[in-house]
Design an enzyme around this catalytic site. Structure first.
Site, short mmCIF file in Angstrom:
data_model
loop_
_atom_site.label_atom_id
_atom_site.label_comp_id
_atom_site.label_asym_id
_atom_site.label_seq_id
_atom_site.Cartn_x
_atom_site.Cartn_y
_atom_site.Cartn_z
N THR A 221 31.08 6.00 25.06
CA THR A 221 30.66 4.66 24.79
C THR A 221 29.45 4.00 24.49
OG1 THR A 221 31.17 3.29 26.62
CG2 THR A 221 30.53 5.22 27.16
N GLU B 269 27.83 2.24 26.82
CA GLU B 269 28.05 2.46 28.01
C GLU B 269 27.13 3.41 28.32
OE1 GLU B 269 28.14 -0.19 31.08
OE2 GLU B 269 28.81 -1.96 28.94
N TYR C 68 30.45 3.94 35.48
CA TYR C 68 31.37 3.95 34.95
C TYR C 68 30.49 5.16 33.49
CZ TYR C 68 33.53 3.92 29.76
OH TYR C 68 34.19 3.66 29.18
N LYS D 263 30.93 8.84 32.06
CA LYS D 263 31.36 9.07 29.99
C LYS D 263 30.30 9.97 29.77
CE LYS D 263 34.40 6.90 28.76
NZ LYS D 263 36.04 7.81 27.83
#
Ligand code: F7E
Length: 292
Positions: free
Chosen positions: A108, A110, A132, A136
């Protein structure tokens, strides 16, 4: 969207189902009879071993996650168990069984802080700022570790925001489309690189069709503020834009600007994004109107 694509291509598709007291299969109901389900959970390694043993996959797509960034601040431990340790559980289950599937790991944007100068690509330092993103990052790196050490075919798809008509209700695009007449949002000045999920799943599939595994950024290269996206939606409905700011929806820390540089995917996977933010808003609004 991934299941749609695989069924269309003639794959035998197996999917993992998490137990919940109500069904949440509305996005795959139309594929009834075309997917074989196995109750499993990324936090339950035994269930993964059984699901793999029963399905003996040639390709695995791990899109499973606690995928809501704001909620990851409220359930950080669970988020880490699923998004970080869950990946490890899956990779170890594959190793225990001695099978050799190609694996796609959903990574991602992010992973980035959003404070870099210029667009983010595969070489941009990873510096996540949420539970998060941090979870990840473990998933990303452990996938790379297993690829490098054990020669496993694993690709990380570093996908920037990808939304569609089927987006969950509490992500910002869908929320705007549904609530345009009574819109309550958090930070409307963050910027995201919005692409279209069906197109992005095509790229995920393409990654696994290459001779060698690699990591790819997938993005449109266009960045749009949340306020601008809301304006596109209001225009598509033909209504004035009126946003109330509600701190309930702002995050302890938020990635300010995401803009992906997907030159590698464009070149190696011969891909070009078609749908960008404005078109995405139109597609989502048209779908909502049809439903009404
Ligand atoms: O927020 C702002 C919010 O929750 C986008 C996930 O798929 O993409 C997604 O993560 C922006 C943020 O997506 C509201 O603060 C303002 O700046 O739709 P979102 P996300 O956090 O970018 C990445 C690539 C993933 O990997 C994730 O799994 O919009 N925002 N007001 C709001 N966001 C929400 N959800 N709700 C609001 O009311």
């Amino acid at each position: 969207h991934l299941a749609d694509l695989l069924v269309r291509k003639g794959y035998e598709v197996h999917g993992l189902l998490r137990r919940s007291s109500t069904f949440n299969k509305q996005n795959i109901d139309h594929l009834r009879g075309k997917i074989q389900y196995h109750y499993a959970d990324l936090t339950d390694p035994f269930s993964l071993i059984w699901a793999l043993k029963k399905s003996n996959p040639t390709e695995i797509y791990n899109l499973g996650a606690q995928s809501h960034v704001q909620i990851s601040w409220e359930i950080p431990y669970y988020t880490a168990q699923v998004d970080a340790i869950g990946v490890l559980n899956l990779l170890e289950a594959v190793r225990v069984l001695g099978i050799k599937p190609k694996i796609y790991q959903a990574s991602t944007s992010e992973l980035f802080s959003g404070r870099e100068r210029g667009a983010q690509n595969e070489k941009t330092p990873k510096d996540p700022i949420s539970p998060y993103g941090t979870s990840k990052l473990f998933g990303f790196q452990i996938a790379k570790n297993y690829r490098d050490a054990y020669g496993m075919f694993i690709c990380n798809g570093i996908l920037f925001n990808h939304d569609s008509e089927r987006r969950g209700d509490n992500f910002v695009t869908k929320k705007i489309v549904r609530d345009i007449k009574d819109l309550r949002l958090g930070n409307i000045y963050t910027k995201r690189d919005f692409g279209y999920s069906p197109e992005y799943m095509e790229i995920a599939w393409k990654m696994l069709q290459q001779d060698k595994p690699d990591d790819y950024v997938v993005a449109t290269g266009e960045t749009t503020s949340i306020k601008q996206f809301a304006q596109y939606v209001a225009d598509a409905y033909g209504v004035p834009l009126n946003i109330k700011i509600d701190l309930e929806y702002s995050r302890p820390n938020d990635v300010p600007v995401l803009k992906g540089d997907a030159r590698k995917a464009r070149k190696k996977l011969k891909w070009k994004p078609k749908v960008k933010a404005k078109e995405l808003a139109n597609l989502m609004v048209n779908y909502e109107k049809r439903k009404l």
